[in-house]
Structures are given as structure tokens and as C-alpha cells.
Motif scaffolding. Structure first.
Motif, PDB file in Angstrom:
ATOM      1  N   LYS A 137      23.584 110.775 -64.744  1.00 57.57           N
ATOM      2  CA  LYS A 137      23.083 110.489 -63.389  1.00 57.57           C
ATOM      3  C   LYS A 137      24.071 111.071 -62.390  1.00 57.57           C
ATOM      4  CE  LYS A 137      23.372 106.145 -64.231  1.00 57.57           C
ATOM      5  NZ  LYS A 137      23.315 104.678 -64.196  1.00 57.57           N
ATOM      6  N   PRO A 138      23.698 111.157 -61.124  1.00 57.77           N
ATOM      7  CA  PRO A 138      24.673 111.621 -60.123  1.00 57.77           C
ATOM      8  C   PRO A 138      25.774 110.586 -59.899  1.00 57.77           C
ATOM      9  CG  PRO A 138      22.404 111.824 -59.322  1.00 57.77           C
ATOM     10  CD  PRO A 138      22.356 110.979 -60.555  1.00 57.77           C
ATOM     11  N   PHE A 139      27.003 111.053 -59.756  1.00 53.93           N
ATOM     12  CA  PHE A 139      28.122 110.235 -59.279  1.00 53.93           C
ATOM     13  C   PHE A 139      28.584 110.864 -57.970  1.00 53.93           C
ATOM     14  CE2 PHE A 139      29.648 107.283 -62.662  1.00 53.93           C
ATOM     15  CZ  PHE A 139      28.707 107.578 -63.634  1.00 53.93           C
ATOM     16  N   THR A 140      29.030 110.037 -57.044  1.00 51.50           N
ATOM     17  CA  THR A 140      29.404 110.569 -55.736  1.00 51.50           C
ATOM     18  C   THR A 140      30.912 110.433 -55.509  1.00 51.50           C
ATOM     19  OG1 THR A 140      28.968 108.446 -54.704  1.00 51.50           O
ATOM     20  CG2 THR A 140      27.138 110.018 -54.772  1.00 51.50           C
ATOM     21  N   SER A 144      29.089 113.642 -62.592  1.00 48.52           N
ATOM     22  CA  SER A 144      27.644 113.777 -62.389  1.00 48.52           C
ATOM     23  C   SER A 144      26.969 114.486 -63.560  1.00 48.52           C
ATOM     24  CB  SER A 144      27.364 114.570 -61.104  1.00 48.52           C
ATOM     25  OG  SER A 144      27.667 113.767 -59.994  1.00 48.52           O
ATOM     26  N   ASP A 145      25.882 113.898 -63.986  1.00 50.09           N
ATOM     27  CA  ASP A 145      25.007 114.476 -65.012  1.00 50.09           C
ATOM     28  C   ASP A 145      25.730 114.743 -66.344  1.00 50.09           C
ATOM     29  OD1 ASP A 145      22.870 114.449 -63.196  1.00 50.09           O
ATOM     30  OD2 ASP A 145      23.604 116.312 -62.304  1.00 50.09           O
TER      31      ASP A 145
END
Ligand code: 2AL
Length: 247
Positions: free
Chosen positions: A232-235, A242-243
Motif C-alpha cells: 500500500k502507499p506509505f507517506t 510504498s507498495d
């Protein structure tokens, strides 16, 4: 067999001591690699310290995966990041608190814990409850020594721990004592001789449990909540995750 022992705090001297204790107890043919995160608290004595150190634990598991570790040990008595670490690998991951609790119940019907500070003792009580061991533990005692006193003021710290262990023996109606800190990994035999009860220390207990699980071919279940995390996306500062396909 390669067992990766992760000291979740960043004190290299403690990591070396934990690694030596693990090597002394390991079977011939077991290789121990002892590591600690590059960033984080120098000792773990609070929920906050645990939360920060858990990120480092997950990073060290990911590095261990690249090196083909067969099992991991989380070598801090709060077992920080244990469940997250299990999600990141098929290899068994063992926390030193849970290892010590399991071993203690195999050789006694009641045990007490002797840990560093009163506040970390409360964290140990949370673990006893969440792991289902509360009914086996008579009392969680604190020697009231900060974790790093075990490195810097070894003999005074040892005397305080022995004093508390003797009180546990005389007052708690127990059969065994669990030592509640990774930094006590070198004290087991000395304390057991001084107190006259079986003394269980989590790093050594975890090495033996890890060897048993690997020997049995048992791995962390990927069926249910310990499955690899979904990409999933991480910010922000974690955007590089991410991913990621952890598998
Ligand atoms: C710990 C431990 O094992 N290592 C650390 O930094 N803090 N836990 C404790 N109860 O003292």
C-alpha cells in the motif's frame, strides 16, 4: 542454522553481551548474528521507547531476510515489535519475555519476574496478561535500576538484582525466577547459584526455542493475521515502504 538476535536498543555493548550469551548456549552448528538498529533509544524503559524501537526491529528483520536468517529473536523484555516482525518473515520470531514465560511454566507452577524499573514491570504485567501467563506469575518485582546501569555499574546492579531475587524466593511462594531484561543475559548462572532456585533468562531460552522450532521445521503461520502486510502507499518519512511486496 542462522539465528538473528536483534537487540532493539542501540547500545552496542549490550548487543555484544547478548550475542555472547546466545553463542555460549547455542548448539554446535548454530550461527548467531547479533545486531541492533542504527537509530532509536539507547535503552527501552517505556511505551514510547518501545514504539520507536519497534520500527528498528522491523528494519533489522528485513535485513535478516536478505541474509537468509532461519529464526529471529527480539532481545528486549517488552518484546517490542514482535507481531510486526512476524508478519515480515516465514522464519520463527521469538520474544525473550514470551520465551522465558514458556520455559518457566515447564519447570515450575509459579514464577516471579525480577526486572529493572517499576514502570517496565508494569509493561511486563501487560505482556503476561496478553500472552495468557498472568495466572502463572506470582509477582513482578523491580530492582529499580535503569537498564544501562547493567552496563556501567555492573556489580552494584547485580547485588540489587540478587537481593530482589532472594525476596522473591522467600516471600512469593514460587518455584522459579524470570529475569526481566536482555541486559541480564550474562547473570543467569551466577544468580541461580546465589539464590538456589531455577533462574530463566529470555535470550538463552529464546535461542533454545528457536533451535527447536527450526529443527521441527515449524515456521510462522501465514494464515491469518501474521500474513505478509498488504502492499500500500506509505507517506512522509516512510514513503520508501510504498507498495513493498514483503514476501
Ligand atoms: C529492556 C531490555 O530488555 N532491554 C532494554 O533496553 N530494556 N527491558 C527491561 N524491562 O528493562
Amino acid at each position: 542454522m542462522h539465528i538473528r538476535v536483534i537487540n532493539p536498543n542501540t547500545t552496542a555493548a549490550m548487543t555484544a553481551k547478548i550475542g555472547e550469551a546466545a553463542e555460549r548456549i547455542a548448539a554446535p552448528g548454530t550461527r548467531i548474528s547479533a545486531v541492533n538498529p542504527a537509530s532509536g533509544p539507547v535503552s527501552i524503559e517505556s511505551h514510547f521507547d518501545e514504539a520507536i524501537s519497534a520500527v528498528g526491529v522491523t528494519e533489522e528483520v528485513r535485513r535478516g531476510e536478505a541474509e537468509g536468517a532461519d529464526a529471529y529473536i527480539v532481545a528486549c523484555f517488552g518484546d517490542p515489535g514482535l507481531m510486526a516482525a512476524r508478519e515480515l518473515t516465514r522464519a520463527p520470531v521469538i520474544g525473550i519475555a514470551e520465551a522465558a514465560f514458556h520455559m518457566a511454566t515447564l519447570i515450575s507452577t509459579r514464577f516471579s519476574i525480577v526486572t529493572t524499573l517499576g514502570r517496565t514491570g508494569i509493561i511486563a504485567e501487560h505482556l503476561l496478561a496478553s500472552y495468557g501467563f498472568a495466572g502463572h506469575c506470582r509477582r513482578v518485582r523491580a530492582a529499580e535500576i535503569p537498564v544501562l546501569d547493567l552496563e556501567e555499574d555492573g556489580d552494584a546492579a547485580y547485588q540489587r538484582i540478587v537481593t530482589e531475587c532472594r525476596r522473591a524466593r522467600d516471600e512469593d511462594g514460587i518455584g522459579a525466577i524470570v529475569l526481566g531484561c536482555g541486559g541480564m543475559a550474562d547473570l543467569t548462572a551466577r544468580i541461580s547459584d546465589a539464590v538456589g532456585l531455577p533462574v530463566i533468562e529470555g535470550v538463552t531460552a529464546a535461542v533454545k526455542l528457536a533451535e527447536a522450532l527450526v529443527g521441527l521445521g515449524l515456521q510462522t503461520s501465514k494464515h491469518g493475521d501474521l500474513a505478509f502486510p498488504r502492499p500500500k502507499p506509505f507517506t512522509g518519512r516512510f514513503s520508501e515502504l510504498s507498495d513493498t511486496r514483503f514476501e
